[in-house]
Scaffold this motif. Structure first.
Motif, short mmCIF file in Angstrom:
data_model
loop_
_atom_site.label_atom_id
_atom_site.label_comp_id
_atom_site.label_asym_id
_atom_site.label_seq_id
_atom_site.Cartn_x
_atom_site.Cartn_y
_atom_site.Cartn_z
N ILE A 114 -3.13 2.57 -13.15
CA ILE A 114 -2.16 2.71 -12.06
C ILE A 114 -2.35 4.02 -11.34
CG2 ILE A 114 0.30 2.97 -11.57
CD1 ILE A 114 0.85 0.98 -13.82
N GLU A 115 -2.53 5.10 -12.10
CA GLU A 115 -2.75 6.42 -11.48
C GLU A 115 -4.02 6.42 -10.63
OE1 GLU A 115 -0.93 9.11 -11.47
OE2 GLU A 115 0.66 8.31 -12.70
N GLN A 116 -5.06 5.79 -11.13
CA GLN A 116 -6.32 5.75 -10.38
C GLN A 116 -6.16 4.98 -9.08
OE1 GLN A 116 -9.77 4.51 -12.62
NE2 GLN A 116 -10.78 3.70 -10.80
N ARG A 117 -5.51 3.81 -9.15
CA ARG A 117 -5.30 3.02 -7.94
C ARG A 117 -4.41 3.77 -6.95
NH1 ARG A 117 -8.75 0.76 -10.25
NH2 ARG A 117 -9.26 -1.48 -10.27
N ARG A 118 -3.45 4.52 -7.45
CA ARG A 118 -2.59 5.29 -6.57
C ARG A 118 -3.39 6.39 -5.85
NH1 ARG A 118 2.10 7.57 -9.82
NH2 ARG A 118 2.64 5.34 -9.88
N ASP A 119 -4.26 7.05 -6.59
CA ASP A 119 -5.08 8.09 -5.97
C ASP A 119 -6.04 7.50 -4.94
OD1 ASP A 119 -3.93 10.17 -7.25
OD2 ASP A 119 -5.45 10.38 -8.81
N GLU A 120 -6.58 6.31 -5.26
CA GLU A 120 -7.53 5.69 -4.33
C GLU A 120 -6.86 5.29 -3.02
OE1 GLU A 120 -9.09 2.49 -6.58
OE2 GLU A 120 -10.53 3.74 -7.71
N ALA A 121 -5.56 5.04 -3.07
CA ALA A 121 -4.84 4.63 -1.87
C ALA A 121 -4.47 5.81 -0.99
CB ALA A 121 -3.55 3.88 -2.25
N VAL A 122 -4.62 7.03 -1.50
CA VAL A 122 -4.28 8.24 -0.73
C VAL A 122 -5.55 8.78 -0.07
CG1 VAL A 122 -3.37 10.59 -0.91
CG2 VAL A 122 -2.40 8.75 -2.30
N PRO A 123 -5.49 9.21 1.20
CA PRO A 123 -6.67 9.81 1.85
C PRO A 123 -7.21 10.96 1.03
CG PRO A 123 -4.93 9.41 3.45
CD PRO A 123 -4.34 9.13 2.11
N PRO A 124 -8.55 11.15 1.02
CA PRO A 124 -9.16 12.18 0.17
C PRO A 124 -8.54 13.56 0.32
CG PRO A 124 -10.83 10.78 1.15
CD PRO A 124 -9.55 10.39 1.77
#
Length: 270
Positions: free
Chosen positions: A95-105
């Protein structure tokens, strides 16, 4: 074809003897002109079916274009990646990984370091792994051979059928065309055009209802975890839970206001 402000559309045959009236959220309605009884019943039946199919095609063409969707292959890749991450890293880390991937770099809070230490957090429930695996297998099967794509298909698309009590009208309904084919007895005009129109519409609705019962078996046969008929009780249960939660929240708010009022009035609590 003519439109009204309410969204109702009248699709007319070229000769004007048959109209099919459609509207969002409504079943198509057949209307016969006064001169329709002068046609042979076989020709009229074909004219009704042709007009109804053309109406369905026209409504689909006029509907807003759906948003671009990922391909079946892309969907399989995403689901397979999600399943792999859930198995290897656990639920919380995924979940944390998917959340980070959804945020602009540039806006990420560098939480990736916490995800490199192996499995963390909650494990994926077995039923979730099984559901993902079933979905992937189903998509892989569809990508090679869509359902209903051939005569030897094990799961041909269902057809609903109905015949009027008088045996003068028979209609078939499919997933693509609510009124797909029409059959009229040679004696159909003996009851008069108004009564015949009524029987046509009643029989068409009955054919659609028969189709709905067959769709559940069709989707179950494809291996889907839920059929359309299963969604209604689920939606009702979710609504009931939502209503109960709203009632509980309202009760808590009332209690909080009551306690605040007692404090303001210098009251006591037993």
């Amino acid at each position: 074809m003519t439109d009204t402000e309410s969204g109702e559309r009248s699709h007319n045959s070229s000769c004007g003897n048959v109209s099919v009236i459609t509207a969002p959220g409504r079943f198509p309605e057949i209307a016969l002109a006064d001169g329709a009884e002068r046609l042979y019943t076989r020709d009229l039946a074909e004219l009704i079916a042709t007009t109804a199919r053309a109406a369905a095609d026209a409504d689909r063409a006029a509907a807003p274009a759906p948003e671009a969707a990922p391909s079946v292959e892309d969907t399989i890749a995403v689901l397979a990646g999600l399943r792999g991450d859930l198995r290897d890293k656990g639920l919380q880390a995924t979940i944390e990984q998917r959340r980070d991937e959804a945020v602009p770099p540039g806006e990420r809070d560098h939480r990736d370091e916490r995800l490199t230490g192996g499995p963390t957090g909650l494990a994926m429930p077995p039923f979730a792994d099984e559901l993902l695996s079933d979905s992937i297998a189903l998509l892989e099967r569809f990508s090679k051979r869509p359902p209903g794509s051939g005569k030897d298909d094990q799961n041909p698309e269902p057809t609903g059928t109905a015949k009027s009590e008088s045996k003068l009208v028979a209609i078939e309904s499919t997933m693509a065309y609510p009124i797909a084919s029409v059959w009229l007895s040679k004696r159909a005009f003996e009851i008069g055009p108004r009564a015949l129109t009524r029987e046509l519409n009643e029989t068409a609705a009955a054919a659609a209802a028969d189709l709905a019962t067959r769709e559940d078996d069709y989707f179950s046969g494809l291996g889907l975890p839920l059929s359309p008929g299963d969604l209604t009780p689920l939606a009702e249960e979710n609504q009931a839970r939502s209503d109960r939660a709203s009632q509980d929240l309202a009760t808590l708010q009332d209690q909080q206001r009551h306690m605040t009022r007692l404090f303001n009035q210098g009251g006591y609590f037993a």
